[in-house]
Design an enzyme around this catalytic site. Structure first.
Site, PDB file in Angstrom:
ATOM      1  N   ASN A  30       0.824  -1.229   0.000  1.00 21.15           N
ATOM      2  CA  ASN A  30       0.000   0.000   0.000  1.00 21.15           C
ATOM      3  C   ASN A  30       0.849   1.268   0.000  1.00 21.15           C
ATOM      4  O   ASN A  30       0.318   2.377   0.039  1.00 21.15           O
ATOM      5  CB  ASN A  30      -0.989   0.010   1.184  1.00 21.15           C
ATOM      6  CG  ASN A  30      -0.283   0.077   2.526  1.00 21.15           C
ATOM      7  OD1 ASN A  30       0.933   0.249   2.596  1.00 21.15           O
ATOM      8  ND2 ASN A  30      -1.048  -0.059   3.594  1.00 21.15           N
ATOM      9  N   ASN A  90      -3.361  -3.687  11.755  1.00 22.78           N
ATOM     10  CA  ASN A  90      -2.607  -4.080  10.558  1.00 22.78           C
ATOM     11  C   ASN A  90      -1.919  -5.430  10.743  1.00 22.78           C
ATOM     12  O   ASN A  90      -2.100  -6.354   9.941  1.00 22.78           O
ATOM     13  CB  ASN A  90      -1.555  -3.019  10.227  1.00 22.78           C
ATOM     14  CG  ASN A  90      -0.787  -3.372   8.957  1.00 22.78           C
ATOM     15  OD1 ASN A  90      -1.315  -3.277   7.859  1.00 22.78           O
ATOM     16  ND2 ASN A  90       0.450  -3.820   9.110  1.00 22.78           N
ATOM     17  N   TYR A 139       3.936  -4.450  19.664  1.00 24.24           N
ATOM     18  CA  TYR A 139       4.539  -4.960  18.417  1.00 24.24           C
ATOM     19  C   TYR A 139       4.870  -6.452  18.556  1.00 24.24           C
ATOM     20  O   TYR A 139       4.473  -7.272  17.726  1.00 24.24           O
ATOM     21  CB  TYR A 139       5.790  -4.143  18.078  1.00 24.24           C
ATOM     22  CG  TYR A 139       6.608  -4.745  16.968  1.00 24.24           C
ATOM     23  CD1 TYR A 139       6.047  -4.987  15.718  1.00 24.24           C
ATOM     24  CD2 TYR A 139       7.953  -5.092  17.168  1.00 24.24           C
ATOM     25  CE1 TYR A 139       6.792  -5.556  14.694  1.00 24.24           C
ATOM     26  CE2 TYR A 139       8.699  -5.652  16.146  1.00 24.24           C
ATOM     27  CZ  TYR A 139       8.110  -5.886  14.914  1.00 24.24           C
ATOM     28  OH  TYR A 139       8.852  -6.454  13.910  1.00 24.24           O
TER      29      TYR A 139
END
Ligand code: UDP
Length: 323
Positions: A30, A90, A139
């Site tokens: 993207n 994401n 993360y």
């Protein structure tokens, strides 16, 4: 054909440059952090989001994809603490949609970019794949969540996968055509080189009171092209059905402190860095050094490029950058 998700990013673009030598490649990215010009011209490029099921369906219906390599993740520890939603959305939710569309289209080979951050603050001097996983930031949690999902999908849907846990990726392609380019840059080696090239006032050393010989954090730096080679071997092992559910560490097996990295950058460039001591950065373990013995004994991979090589390739690339 191999689908490389996130193939315009730092590590993905280096992998694509190797992979196109032997495979047909389609890249989905993207361009949120990646660079279109970093994608080798021999690969097909689709601009789109990995969480966009329509785009994914189009790709799986239009091309004979035999495996997916997934590099499209946010990867900044500090940012993940401040904005965990971005990371879970994401790195977990979108990756899950990718896996769903893969299963629906009977594409069952997957290579996943994971991280040393899954180990948290490890007790082990040398971290191997049996070291307990215990992330200390969103993360690391987001990556470990996908690792678990892969194991569950293997059991239920016969997904075949290889997980690669990277330590500190660094360096650039030896051609200097592609390299590390983040905006803003947060990683140590590019920050030092930007300073040496005159594009920054100083390098801040985040913490000099750690329990390490010189008080600064120790990391295991691995050349991005060594990472790319490991992916090629992992893909071969997956496609030949030699491996179907594996996790491997990827590191050099040598730890360097922040001070040692600065000294090596000075040695390689012949320049003197302007350095200041600063506070610790949240979420940084004192020492992360990999044992990559498992992938060496099973797939014959080992890191070929040492810290000096990493820095000299990165330096060549930095000198091509205008900023
Ligand atoms: N670091 C530093 N100054 C910087 C950037 C990083 O002292 O400007 C330190 C950081 O605290 C860590 C090491 O360098 O100990 C490597 O950090 P980097 O962000 O490159 O990678 P990470 O280990 O977070 O994945």
């Amino acid at each position: 054909m191999i689908l490389v998700v996130g193939g315009a990013g730092y590590i993905g673009s280096h992998l694509v440059k190797e992979l196109v030598e032997n495979e047909e490649v389609i890249v989905l990215d993207n361009l949120s952090t990646g660079h279109r010009e970093a994608v080798d011209s021999r690969a097909i490029f689709v601009e789109g989001d990995l969480g966009n099921e329509e785009v994914l369906q189009m790709i799986f219906k239009s091309y004979p994809i035999k495996a997916v390599m997934h590099f499209a993740a946010y990867s900044l520890v500090g940012e993940s603490v401040i904005d965990p939603l971005k990371y879970y959305e994401n790195n977990v939710a979108s990756t899950l949609r990718l896996l769903k569309v893969m299963m629906n289209n009977h594409v069952k080979n997957f290579i996943f970019s994971s991280t040393a951050a899954v180990y948290g603050i490890p007790a082990a001097e040398m971290i191997d794949e049996k070291t307990e996983t215990s992330p200390i930031n969103p993360y690391g949690h987001s990556k470990l969540a996908i690792e678990q999902i892969l194991a569950d999908f293997k059991a239920a849907y016969e997904l075949h996968y290889v997980i690669l846990r990277y330590f500190n990726a660094a360096g650039a392609h030896e051609s200097a055509q592609i390299g590390e380019s983040h905006n803003p840059e947060t990683h140590l080696i590019p920050i030092i080189l930007q300073q040496l090239a005159g594009h920054r006032d100083k390098v801040s050393v985040f913490g000099s009171d750690y329990e390490t010989p010189d008080g600064t954090c120790i990391r295991d730096y691995i050349h991005v092209n060594d990472l790319a080679c490991a992916h090629i071997l992992a893909l071969k092992a997956l496609l030949s059905k030699e491996k179907s559910a594996e996790v491997y560490n990827l590191g050099n097996g040598h730890g360097f402190s922040v001070k040692e990295v600065i000294e090596t950058c000075e040695k390689v460039t012949g320049l003197k860095a302007t350095v200041e001591m600063a506070d610790r950065r949240a979420g940084d373990p004192a020492r992360l050094v990999a044992s990559s013995q498992k992938i060496f004994s099973e797939l014959g991979w080992k890191a070929e490029r040492n810290l000096e090589q990493i820095i000299s390739d990165a330096w060549k690339w930095h000198q091509t950058q205008l900023y």
